[in-house]
Scaffold this active site. Structure first.
Site, PDB file in Angstrom:
ATOM      1  N   GLY A  74       0.798  -1.233   0.000  1.00 12.65           N
ATOM      2  CA  GLY A  74       0.000   0.000   0.000  1.00 12.65           C
ATOM      3  C   GLY A  74       0.825   1.274   0.000  1.00 12.65           C
ATOM      4  O   GLY A  74       0.308   2.346  -0.280  1.00 12.65           O
ATOM      5  N   HIS A  91      -3.386   9.537  -6.628  1.00  9.88           N
ATOM      6  CA  HIS A  91      -4.147   9.243  -7.847  1.00  9.88           C
ATOM      7  C   HIS A  91      -3.337   9.537  -9.095  1.00  9.88           C
ATOM      8  O   HIS A  91      -3.558   8.930 -10.138  1.00  9.88           O
ATOM      9  CB  HIS A  91      -5.494   9.990  -7.849  1.00  9.88           C
ATOM     10  CG  HIS A  91      -5.410  11.405  -7.399  1.00  9.88           C
ATOM     11  ND1 HIS A  91      -5.260  11.759  -6.088  1.00  9.88           N
ATOM     12  CD2 HIS A  91      -5.430  12.562  -8.092  1.00  9.88           C
ATOM     13  CE1 HIS A  91      -5.209  13.078  -5.987  1.00  9.88           C
ATOM     14  NE2 HIS A  91      -5.296  13.587  -7.203  1.00  9.88           N
ATOM     15  N   HIS A  98     -31.338  19.423  -6.787  1.00  8.58           N
ATOM     16  CA  HIS A  98     -31.573  20.442  -5.751  1.00  8.58           C
ATOM     17  C   HIS A  98     -32.153  19.774  -4.511  1.00  8.58           C
ATOM     18  O   HIS A  98     -33.025  18.929  -4.646  1.00  8.58           O
ATOM     19  CB  HIS A  98     -32.559  21.491  -6.266  1.00  8.58           C
ATOM     20  CG  HIS A  98     -32.920  22.508  -5.231  1.00  8.58           C
ATOM     21  ND1 HIS A  98     -32.058  23.520  -4.872  1.00  8.58           N
ATOM     22  CD2 HIS A  98     -34.026  22.646  -4.467  1.00  8.58           C
ATOM     23  CE1 HIS A  98     -32.629  24.255  -3.941  1.00  8.58           C
ATOM     24  NE2 HIS A  98     -33.820  23.746  -3.663  1.00  8.58           N
TER      25      HIS A  98
END
Ligand code: FAD
Ligand code: NAD
Length: 460
Positions: free
Chosen positions: A39, A316, A439
């Site tokens: 990781g 990323h 909304h």
């Protein structure tokens, strides 16, 4: 000697993602990682543990300072630092195990130990079982390490880097942070929310260099109200432990006495003892490995991605490069659009950005129009009680193509995805303005900012 199509050195977000994509494409892949857990920086001591602590500390801040505004009474709110740390460690452990599972699923051979390139096609693994690997291609994904600062004597305890600041055993009474960049702000906020006095010393006359200046200035005021004491234009000349306390020295200023010091003045590529000098692999003057547009280094068959090469040091970005590099090796299209890589600072409110800043457009002489809209005028932000900040959209003055989007506000890190998609698809501000946004949502602020590019925002 074991033969592989691809040997990846480093199992951070760049390396492990490249390994998985290459395996998906039919390659026989091995990954060498010196740590026991997979990781990389991101999972073990970076993105994930910092976000876990940001979440815990923010919940505490909300509970003791803001719940009453919502009509909720929670008297005597306390926190348990040990539990917060345990939760963080648990999240990290679960995600690291998840990558092990993905490696098994994709039949990626994992080697634990320090990888060193002996020659193109040959990697030595120094670990519990020293091994020599042979590969058609080698991918360096060894990431980065904290940059040192002359005069600052790191002891790995009272004076340390982000790794120590993710695991302080007690809340420091007074924490001095050197560097008002992303790490300084995120971890400074964690400890300020838990009660530390936090002093941030920054060399420049602004915080978050590289981000939109207007929003960074607004963010500074908000964070100052939350307790961060910014001292800008400060050149730190030294820091050391003395009688169990820390002393920080700055040019022309009295020394600062504090309990702990967090050094966060950037990160450097991690290319130590990789065999690059012997092979003469070309590097920039700051040590980043130089690559071509297929991520190949100056040595054929040796590739590099992620924090070890130039560009934003983001998980990323490393992942995008990992996928692109693996696809290139499989004879597919190899491309990363660096204009569409968002950056997020996970303070409260969050600060997010994608594409060009106003400063960059001015420097490049690109004509642009600007539309901005505040969260204050958004119904959902009002309901959430988070009305600080705004969205700013920069569009080309002639073509209306979106060139940059900058957000300071609630969930800016999630909202920026729409802007990244717009830039990736070459959208205009008119395209965003004409897209229906549900909304009441925070995303309506993006739509209104797009309207504002053309001077026709509705709700202001
Ligand atoms: P790394 O993740 O650094 O992985 C490199 C791996 O290579 C490491 O596991 C290392 O042990 C291994 N390795 C190195 N040398 C060798 C060798 N010779 N042999 C074998 N193994 C080796 N980015 C974000 O996008 N979002 C965030 O929220 C975010 N938060 C961060 C918070 C902190 C505190 C820090 C420090 C960083 C954060 N980052 C964040 C940055 C992000 O962690 C890095 O950009 C990302 O991890 C880079 O990925 P990488 O794969 O290039 O390298
Ligand atoms: P940074 O580059 O973001 O900030 C370093 C800061 O230190 C800058 O403001 C710089 O001007 C200042 N500085 C440099 N020398 C100084 C000195 N002598 N005295 C005082 N200030 C000085 O670096 P960082 O915060 O250490 O983070 C490292 C990398 O990790 C960044 O590139 C970032 O992309 C990545 N990261 C990302 C995230 C995220 O995406 N949310 C979070 C943490 C880290």
């Amino acid at each position: 000697m074991t033969q592989h199509d691809l040997v990846v050195i480093g199992a951070g977000p760049g390396g492990y993602v490249a390994a998985i994509r290459a395996a998906q494409l039919g390659m026989n892949v091995a990954c060498v990682e010196k740590e026991n857990a997979l990781g990389g920086t991101c999972l073990r001591v970076g993105c994930i543990p910092s976000k876990a602590l940001l979440e815990s500390s923010e919940l505490y801040r909300l509970a003791h300072s803001h719940l009453a505004e919502f009509g909720v009474t929670a008297d005597g709110v306390k926190f348990d630092l040990g539990k917060m740390m345990q939760r963080k460690d648990q999240i990290v452990a679960t995600l690291c195990k998840g990558i092990e599972g993905l490696f098994r699923k994709h039949k990626i051979t994992r080697y634990t130990g320090h990888g060193r390139i002996l020659a193109a096609g040959k990697v030595q693994v120094d670990g519990p079982q020293p091994t020599e690997l042979s590969a058609k291609n080698i991918l360096i994904a060894t990431g980065s390490v904290s940059a040192p600062l002359k005069g600052v004597e790191i002891d790995g305890d009272l004076i340390g880097t982000s790794t120590e600041a993710l695991a302080y055993p007690q809340v420091p009474g007074h924490l001095v942070v050197i560097g008002a960049g992303v790490i300084g702000l995120e971890l400074g906020c964690v400890w300020a929310r838990l009660g530390s006095k936090v002093t941030v010393l920054e060399y420049l006359d602004r915080i978050l260099p590289g981000m939109d200046t207007e929003l960074a200035t607004e963010a500074q005021k908000i964070l100052q109200k939350q307790g961060l004491d910014f001292r800008l234009g400060m050149r730190v000349t030294g820091a050391r432990v003395q009688d169990g306390r820390c002393v920080v020295e700055c040019d022309g200023q009295p020394p600062i006495d504090c309990d702990r010091v967090l050094l966060a003045v950037g990160r450097l590529p991690n290319t130590n003892d990789l065999g690059l000098d012997n092979l003469n692999v070309a590097r920039t003057n700051r040590g980043f490995i130089q690559v071509d547009r297929h991520f190949q280094t100056s040595i054929p068959g040796i590739y590099a991605i992620g924090d070890a090469i130039p560009g934003p040091m983001l998980a990323h970005k490393a992942e995008e490069e990992g996928v692109a590099c693996a696809e290139g090796l499989a004879g597919k299209y190899c491309h990363v659009n660096y204009d569409a890589i968002p950056g997020v600072v996970y303070t409260d409110p969050e600060i997010a950005s994608v594409g060009k800043t106003e400063e960059q457009l001015k420097d490049a002489g690109i004509p642009y129009r600007k539309g901005a809209f505040p969260f204050m005028a958004n119904g959902r932000a009002r309901a959430l009680g988070q009305t600080e900040g705004r969205v700013k959209i920069l569009a080309h003055a002639e073509t209306d193509r979106v060139l940059g989007v900058h957000i300071l506000g609630p969930r800016a890190g999630d909202l920026i995805a729409e802007a990244a998609t717009a830039i990736e698809f070459g959208a205009s501000s008119e395209d965003i303005a004409r897209t229906s946004h549900a909304h009441p949502t925070l995303a309506e602020v993006i739509k209104e900012a797009a309207f504002a590019v053309d001077g026709r925002a509705i709700h202001i």
